[in-house]
Each structure stands twice: as structure tokens, then as C-alpha cells.
Design a protein around this motif. Structure first.
Motif, PDB file in Angstrom:
ATOM      1  N   GLN A  26       0.927  -1.081   0.146  1.00 33.23           N
ATOM      2  CA  GLN A  26      -0.084  -0.020   0.022  1.00 33.23           C
ATOM      3  C   GLN A  26       0.920   1.211  -0.044  1.00 33.23           C
ATOM      4  N   ALA A  27       0.227   2.411  -0.272  1.00 33.34           N
ATOM      5  CA  ALA A  27       1.057   3.512  -0.489  1.00 33.34           C
ATOM      6  C   ALA A  27       1.514   4.018   1.058  1.00 33.34           C
ATOM      7  N   ASP A  28       0.936   3.654   2.086  1.00 35.74           N
ATOM      8  CA  ASP A  28       1.155   3.930   3.268  1.00 35.74           C
ATOM      9  C   ASP A  28       1.995   2.780   4.216  1.00 35.74           C
ATOM     10  N   ASP A  29       2.681   2.108   3.505  1.00 34.39           N
ATOM     11  CA  ASP A  29       3.477   0.994   4.266  1.00 34.39           C
ATOM     12  C   ASP A  29       4.761   1.866   4.526  1.00 34.39           C
ATOM     13  N   LEU A  30       5.824   1.046   4.252  1.00 35.79           N
ATOM     14  CA  LEU A  30       7.210   1.589   4.703  1.00 35.79           C
ATOM     15  C   LEU A  30       7.617   2.787   3.806  1.00 35.79           C
ATOM     16  N   SER A  31       6.823   3.212   2.773  1.00 39.03           N
ATOM     17  CA  SER A  31       7.127   4.205   1.947  1.00 39.03           C
ATOM     18  C   SER A  31       6.569   5.342   2.789  1.00 39.03           C
ATOM     19  N   ALA A  32       6.032   5.392   3.923  1.00 40.89           N
ATOM     20  CA  ALA A  32       5.741   6.562   4.750  1.00 40.89           C
ATOM     21  C   ALA A  32       6.849   7.265   5.363  1.00 40.89           C
ATOM     22  N   LEU A  33       7.877   6.495   5.454  1.00 35.45           N
ATOM     23  CA  LEU A  33       9.246   6.962   5.944  1.00 35.45           C
ATOM     24  C   LEU A  33       9.749   8.126   4.985  1.00 35.45           C
ATOM     25  N   PHE A  34       9.284   7.988   3.680  1.00 34.64           N
ATOM     26  CA  PHE A  34       9.915   8.932   2.747  1.00 34.64           C
ATOM     27  C   PHE A  34       8.980   9.869   2.109  1.00 34.64           C
ATOM     28  N   GLU A  35       7.727  10.185   2.886  1.00 36.88           N
ATOM     29  CA  GLU A  35       6.773  11.114   2.610  1.00 36.88           C
ATOM     30  C   GLU A  35       7.284  12.431   3.376  1.00 36.88           C
ATOM     31  N   PRO A  36       6.896  13.592   3.007  1.00 30.88           N
ATOM     32  CA  PRO A  36       7.023  14.797   3.462  1.00 30.88           C
ATOM     33  C   PRO A  36       6.648  15.026   4.839  1.00 30.88           C
ATOM     34  N   ASN A  37       7.490  15.229   5.998  1.00 29.36           N
ATOM     35  CA  ASN A  37       6.942  15.624   7.058  1.00 29.36           C
ATOM     36  C   ASN A  37       6.600  14.360   7.947  1.00 29.36           C
ATOM     37  N   THR A  38       7.141  13.177   7.726  1.00 30.11           N
ATOM     38  CA  THR A  38       7.002  12.134   8.380  1.00 30.11           C
ATOM     39  C   THR A  38       7.199  12.388   9.946  1.00 30.11           C
ATOM     40  N   ILE A  39       6.238  11.774  10.706  1.00 29.35           N
ATOM     41  CA  ILE A  39       6.726  12.025  12.139  1.00 29.35           C
ATOM     42  C   ILE A  39       7.176  10.736  12.982  1.00 29.35           C
ATOM     43  N   VAL A  40       8.535  10.931  13.320  1.00 34.86           N
ATOM     44  CA  VAL A  40       9.110   9.781  13.806  1.00 34.86           C
ATOM     45  C   VAL A  40       9.129  10.190  15.385  1.00 34.86           C
ATOM     46  N   SER A  41       9.007   8.894  16.096  1.00 31.86           N
ATOM     47  CA  SER A  41       8.817   8.795  17.545  1.00 31.86           C
ATOM     48  C   SER A  41       9.858   8.044  18.068  1.00 31.86           C
ATOM     49  N   ALA A  42      11.052   8.371  18.904  1.00 34.56           N
ATOM     50  CA  ALA A  42      12.001   7.560  19.383  1.00 34.56           C
ATOM     51  C   ALA A  42      12.372   7.907  20.962  1.00 34.56           C
ATOM     52  N   GLY A  43      12.773   6.901  21.592  1.00 31.48           N
ATOM     53  CA  GLY A  43      12.911   7.043  22.965  1.00 31.48           C
ATOM     54  C   GLY A  43      13.409   5.674  23.588  1.00 31.48           C
ATOM     55  N   GLY A  44      13.072   5.694  24.708  1.00 31.64           N
ATOM     56  CA  GLY A  44      13.379   4.499  25.404  1.00 31.64           C
ATOM     57  C   GLY A  44      12.776   4.054  26.750  1.00 31.64           C
ATOM     58  N   PHE A  45      12.759   2.851  27.271  1.00 29.40           N
ATOM     59  CA  PHE A  45      12.387   2.655  28.780  1.00 29.40           C
ATOM     60  C   PHE A  45      13.240   1.892  29.381  1.00 29.40           C
ATOM     61  N   ALA A 262       8.076   0.308  34.899  1.00 32.78           N
ATOM     62  CA  ALA A 262       8.896   0.787  34.016  1.00 32.78           C
ATOM     63  C   ALA A 262       8.589   2.277  33.893  1.00 32.78           C
ATOM     64  N   ILE A 263       9.394   3.163  33.559  1.00 33.37           N
ATOM     65  CA  ILE A 263       9.300   4.528  33.087  1.00 33.37           C
ATOM     66  C   ILE A 263      10.265   4.710  31.884  1.00 33.37           C
ATOM     67  N   GLY A 264       9.617   5.886  30.918  1.00 27.90           N
ATOM     68  CA  GLY A 264      10.269   5.932  29.655  1.00 27.90           C
ATOM     69  C   GLY A 264      10.018   7.358  29.310  1.00 27.90           C
ATOM     70  N   ALA A 265      10.857   7.803  28.142  1.00 26.91           N
ATOM     71  CA  ALA A 265      10.631   8.952  27.411  1.00 26.91           C
ATOM     72  C   ALA A 265      10.621   8.963  26.016  1.00 26.91           C
ATOM     73  N   ILE A 266      10.005   9.590  25.252  1.00 27.60           N
ATOM     74  CA  ILE A 266       9.658   9.583  23.746  1.00 27.60           C
ATOM     75  C   ILE A 266       9.784  11.220  23.155  1.00 27.60           C
ATOM     76  N   TYR A 267      10.632  11.195  22.312  1.00 25.71           N
ATOM     77  CA  TYR A 267      10.714  12.474  21.569  1.00 25.71           C
ATOM     78  C   TYR A 267      10.187  12.303  20.103  1.00 25.71           C
ATOM     79  N   SER A 268       9.378  13.125  19.667  1.00 24.40           N
ATOM     80  CA  SER A 268       8.833  13.133  18.336  1.00 24.40           C
ATOM     81  C   SER A 268       9.218  14.121  17.342  1.00 24.40           C
ATOM     82  N   PHE A 269       9.581  14.107  16.238  1.00 26.27           N
ATOM     83  CA  PHE A 269      10.015  14.982  15.351  1.00 26.27           C
ATOM     84  C   PHE A 269       9.647  14.606  13.949  1.00 26.27           C
ATOM     85  N   ARG A 270       9.819  15.762  13.006  1.00 24.72           N
ATOM     86  CA  ARG A 270       9.477  15.338  11.557  1.00 24.72           C
ATOM     87  C   ARG A 270      10.649  15.334  10.908  1.00 24.72           C
TER      88      ARG A 270
END
Length: 273
Positions: A26-45, A262-270
Motif C-alpha cells: 500500500q502507499a502507506d506502508d514503509l514508504s511513509a518514511l519517505f513522505e514529507p514531514n513524516t513524524i518519527v517518535s524515538a525514545g526508550g524505557f 517501567a518509565i520512559g521518555a519519547i521524543y517526536s520530530f518531523r
């Protein structure tokens, strides 16, 4: 269709297993990573919990988290005990797809009283999940069924319900959990092989049976500091039942009560390609 990825395991084994999952054409599978302004959230616990299934000794652990979504997709609520999943069918209130689940190991240095029992390596299970929101953004029902990557690892099915409430920047959730396993999965964690008592007299031979494994509950509290930063605290209680609770591993070495925090923090960016 939304595509969300959650990281629940450590190291290259997770990336390798995830790569083996089927991806929707589909158009919104892994290719979403290459669309403009994709929002990525990264962090850890970071957290604490039993060193092995039924164990009384507590160990510390740390796990990474990563997810991404299209710019026009809202942030989806998830529970820290969800498996790593890929939505293949449905959207919104009803979704289903592939899931990867982390399975704890058991090692001699976890507890000296494990002498004579076979060593269990850390592994993962692959399978399917289904998720339904009977009350949108408030009540969620979820099931995961996974088969261990080795044939003798067995099948584990996890069922849960969550009540989700938002109060300003806070998000509070809580709900029950129930786990069952087939004979292979139950025997792997709770069997005591014949002859073990010759090495370890406190462990009588025991054969676990398929069926209910544990029942419990979980709760989490998240706080959105901003559009980019989120912190999350999590606690889960499980009580081993039926064949699992009767195992000498649980009765003589460990405990039928498991608590994980557990405790964690997540940072989201475009990001833009």
C-alpha cells in the motif's frame, strides 16, 4: 490504513525478525518514511521485573522505542506491553496485522536454585494481532497470538482490555490481562525434567499442561510536556494460575506473583526525504 512500528526488543535480532514480517503493498506502508514531514517518535524505557518466568529475583532492563506515522495521522494510544506490530488490515477502530513478541530467557546465574534445569535463551514469537475500540479512544480490546521462532517454543495467546482516559496533558489507562499457552510453551517454562531432582533435590519432576497461564492487570500514566516530548510510567501485575502455578519452579524457587514497573521518555520530530 495506518502503519505503526513499536520496538519492544533489543539488538539486531529484533531488526532481523521485523524485516521478515510481511508488509502491505500500500502507499502507506514503509514508504511513509519517505513522505514529507513524516513524524518519527524515538525514545526508550528502563524498568525492573522478574529475571525469568515465575522467578522471585528482580532484574533491571532497558529497551528502545521507535514508531513513525504520516504527518496527517493522529498519535495513536498504545500500551507498553503491546508487541511490536504492523497493521495490515483495517484502520481506526478495527485493525489487524503481524506482531513480534519478546519472550524472556532463563539462565543459571538468575538463581542458583535453578541447578539442573535446562537453560532457556531469550527469543521472540511471531504471529498476528487484532485490536478493536468499541468506544473510540476510550475502550480498547486487543489479542495477540504468536508462535516462537523455534518449533518447540510453542504458541502463546495474550488478551487484554484497556480503559483510556485523557485529562489535559495526562493520559491514564488501566485494564485486565489474560495469557494462555499450548503444551509446548507451558512445558518450556514450567516443566521439571525427570532426573532434575538428582542434581537439585528441591525440584520434583513435573509436566505442565496446556491452558491458562496467568491473569493480571496493568496501568500506565503518560504526560505530554509538549508536541515533541512525552514521558510514560507503567506497572503490570500478573498471577500465575492453573498448571503454571503448580510448577515446582514457581512454588519452590519463585513466586506466582509477578510485578513489572517501567518509565520512559519519547521524543517526536518531523523528517523529510
Amino acid at each position: 490504513m495506518s502503519w505503526q512500528q513499536r520496538s519492544k526488543c533489543l539488538g539486531l535480532c529484533v531488526a532481523t525478525a521485523l524485516a521478515a514480517l510481511p508488509a502491505p503493498a500500500q502507499a502507506d506502508d514503509l514508504s511513509a518514511l519517505f513522505e514529507p514531514n513524516t513524524i518519527v517518535s524515538a525514545g526508550g524505557f528502563v524498568g525492573a521485573g522478574p529475571r525469568f518466568q515465575g522467578g522471585k529475583q528482580v532484574g533491571l532492563w532497558g529497551l528502545p522505542y521507535v514508531s513513525f506515522r504520516k504527518a496527517d495521522e493522529p498519535r495513536e494510544w498504545w500500551s507498553p506491553d503491546d508487541g511490536l506490530d504492523v497493521t495490515l488490515v483495517g484502520q481506526g477502530r478495527l485493525q489487524a496485522g503481524a506482531v513480534l513478541d519478546f519472550r524472556e530467557g532463563r539462565f543459571r546465574n538468575d538463581d542458583h536454585r535453578l541447578a539442573g534445569l535446562p537453560r532457556l535463551p531469550v527469543t521472540v514469537g511471531l504471529g498476528v494481532f487484532g485490536e478493536f475500540w468499541p468506544i473510540a479512544e476510550t475502550v480498547r480490546l486487543r489479542a495477540e497470538v504468536t508462535q516462537g521462532i523455534r518449533a518447540h517454543d510453542g504458541i502463546i495467546a495474550k488478551f487484554g482490555a484497556d480503559l483510556v482516559s485523557r485529562f489535559g496533558r495526562f493520559t491514564l489507562s488501566m485494564g485486565p490481562r489474560f495469557v494462555i499457552g499450548d503444551e509446548a510453551a507451558m512445558r518450556l517454562d514450567f516443566d521439571v525434567p525427570v532426573g532434575t531432582n538428582l542434581v537439585n533435590p528441591i525440584l520434583a519432576p513435573y509436566r505442565a499442561a496446556a491452558g491458562p497461564r496467568s491473569a493480571g492487570a496493568t496501568a500506565s500514566l503518560g504526560y505530554d510536556w509538549s508536541e515533541t516530548w512525552q514521558t510514560l510510567g507503567y506497572i503490570r501485575y500478573d498471577r500465575f494460575i492453573a498448571s503454571a502455578s503448580d510448577s515446582p519452579i514457581v512454588r519452590r524457587i519463585g513466586t506466582p506473583n509477578e510485578l513489572t514497573v517501567a518509565i520512559g521518555a519519547i521524543y517526536s520530530f518531523r523528517v523529510s526525504p
